[in-house]
Design a protein around this motif. Sequence first.
Motif, PDB file in Angstrom:
ATOM      1  N   ASN A   1      35.636 -39.225  17.845  1.00 59.60           N
ATOM      2  CA  ASN A   1      35.838 -37.875  18.387  1.00 59.60           C
ATOM      3  C   ASN A   1      37.121 -37.771  19.200  1.00 59.60           C
ATOM      4  N   SER A   2      37.317 -38.666  20.182  1.00 58.59           N
ATOM      5  CA  SER A   2      38.514 -38.619  21.028  1.00 58.59           C
ATOM      6  C   SER A   2      38.774 -39.987  21.636  1.00 58.59           C
TER       7      SER A   2
ATOM      8  N   LYS B   1      36.462 -27.860  27.130  1.00 57.40           N
ATOM      9  CA  LYS B   1      36.869 -28.214  25.777  1.00 57.40           C
ATOM     10  C   LYS B   1      35.838 -29.114  25.105  1.00 57.40           C
ATOM     11  N   GLU B   2      35.216 -29.973  25.894  1.00 60.41           N
ATOM     12  CA  GLU B   2      34.256 -30.921  25.342  1.00 60.41           C
ATOM     13  C   GLU B   2      32.883 -30.303  25.099  1.00 60.41           C
TER      14      GLU B   2
ATOM     15  N   VAL C   1      33.242 -41.298  21.718  1.00 62.62           N
ATOM     16  CA  VAL C   1      34.540 -41.158  22.372  1.00 62.62           C
ATOM     17  C   VAL C   1      34.905 -42.541  22.923  1.00 62.62           C
TER      18      VAL C   1
ATOM     19  N   ARG D   1      38.968 -29.694  30.679  1.00 57.29           N
ATOM     20  CA  ARG D   1      38.507 -30.752  29.774  1.00 57.29           C
ATOM     21  C   ARG D   1      37.004 -30.641  29.538  1.00 57.29           C
TER      22      ARG D   1
ATOM     23  N   LYS E   1      29.870 -43.339  24.521  1.00 56.76           N
ATOM     24  CA  LYS E   1      31.218 -43.662  24.995  1.00 56.76           C
ATOM     25  C   LYS E   1      31.504 -45.151  24.845  1.00 56.76           C
TER      26      LYS E   1
ATOM     27  N   GLY F   1      39.379 -34.955  17.544  1.00 57.33           N
ATOM     28  CA  GLY F   1      39.645 -34.139  18.726  1.00 57.33           C
ATOM     29  C   GLY F   1      41.044 -34.342  19.272  1.00 57.33           C
TER      30      GLY F   1
END
Length: 468
Positions: free
Chosen positions: A362-363, A173-174, A344, A170, A322, A381
């Motif tokens: 984004n996610s 990926k980020e 996110v 993870r 976040k 994402g």
Amino acid sequence: MADLEDLVGRLEKSVERLELVSLKVPVALNWGTDAMNGDNGDVAPYMEAFDVMLMKVVADYMKHSKILGEDVEKHAEMFKAAFEAQRDFLLMACKRQQPLESEMSTLLKPMSDRMQEIQNFREKNRGSRLFNHLSAVSESIAALGWVAVTPKPGPFVKEMNDAATFYTNRVLKEFKDVDRKHVEWVKSFLSIWTELQVYIKEHHTTGLSWNKAGLAISGSSSGACPLAPPLPPPGPLPFLSSETPKDEARSKLFAQLNQGEGITKGLRHVADDQKTHKNPNLRSQSGPVNSPAKTCLASPTSPVSPPPQQPKTPVLELEGKKWRVEYQENEKNLVISEAELKHVAYVYKCNNSMLKVQGKINSITIDSCKKLGLVFENVVGIVEIINSRNVEVQVMGKVPTVSINKTEGCHIYLSVESLGCEIISAKSSEMNILIPHGEDYKEHPVPEQFKTTWDGTKLCTEAAENVG
């Protein structure tokens, strides 16, 4: 002048040799009291190998953690303390006979406390933007328990490495296309467990190597004389520059696992005249056999009920990049109305609630939630659902990937625009994908059973049930 330069050169080489020696045997000269007990101060070769590993891979991990800073750097200090505790344990093992199982709990306690400290730090910082970094360390730190594993400690460490990889993937990926420092951090961290497996395979293949000719642990009945004065604390590790943090919290989990023979002390003995298979008269009795009166005192091994947890304060706020949505109960109108592409969202332990995310984000991660509804417009994402139950997600716009992991009951309502998204599932059940069908939706269950066959060159896997 040439003679002076030659002298300086020789002095520099001598200093380098002395530094190398001091790094390889950092504590060999500090065990004065061992000579009084019949120990000449020598350490096993595996201690030198362990120190080399510390000076290379662990030091490299500490360096990259310091570069990232924030919670990662603090976590790394705790990780360093755990390895220091392991080194102390190994140093003791190379000078002592193997103790009784009942004594292992006390000997392992310093390591258990450090490991618990690492896990507690991660739980207390679930809102951290580097939570995946903390999780990678926390989920794999149990690998240090290899010292109590027989006969194959190496594969045990590999299992913990695999647990870390789930979270480091993870991280990659980020950050792989954003900040290479995080990629280097991942490499440095995973190399620790790789090198530890190599170290175990070479020096402790079937279990920790104790010193059969060494002194017995104090109180052991193995025949050797008990120790005179207790062992002095070893010197600092070669790469340490700060004191080890002290943590007084006792790890109930590790204490239970490390009890050894003491784990059966709380069981009651049943006499033969109370056993139905040895006393036929008991079978014809209508009532249950009376057992001896129970004492009101708990046995030493009885688990202590944890105190009731205080309700957490609900959170819905933007912290840096976040969005934190945490501990929401029975809230049906939660809205994130100012989502941006760089943001996110992390939704944690929200029950019987509804969240709507407006705009492009984004996610989104849903973690440990029950009966949660999520409606969002666009995610560039991934949407991740972890450790949750009865979750419903509706896509109004587009999303490329939806991941479902360790979840029971999950309904995903796709829009016409999002029909091309990938659904990735693992260790989950009761998953359904709902596809637009006119003005309604048509439900399609995600397979939970699979059939794997060998076609002569590779394994072939397909769903083993009719999913319509």
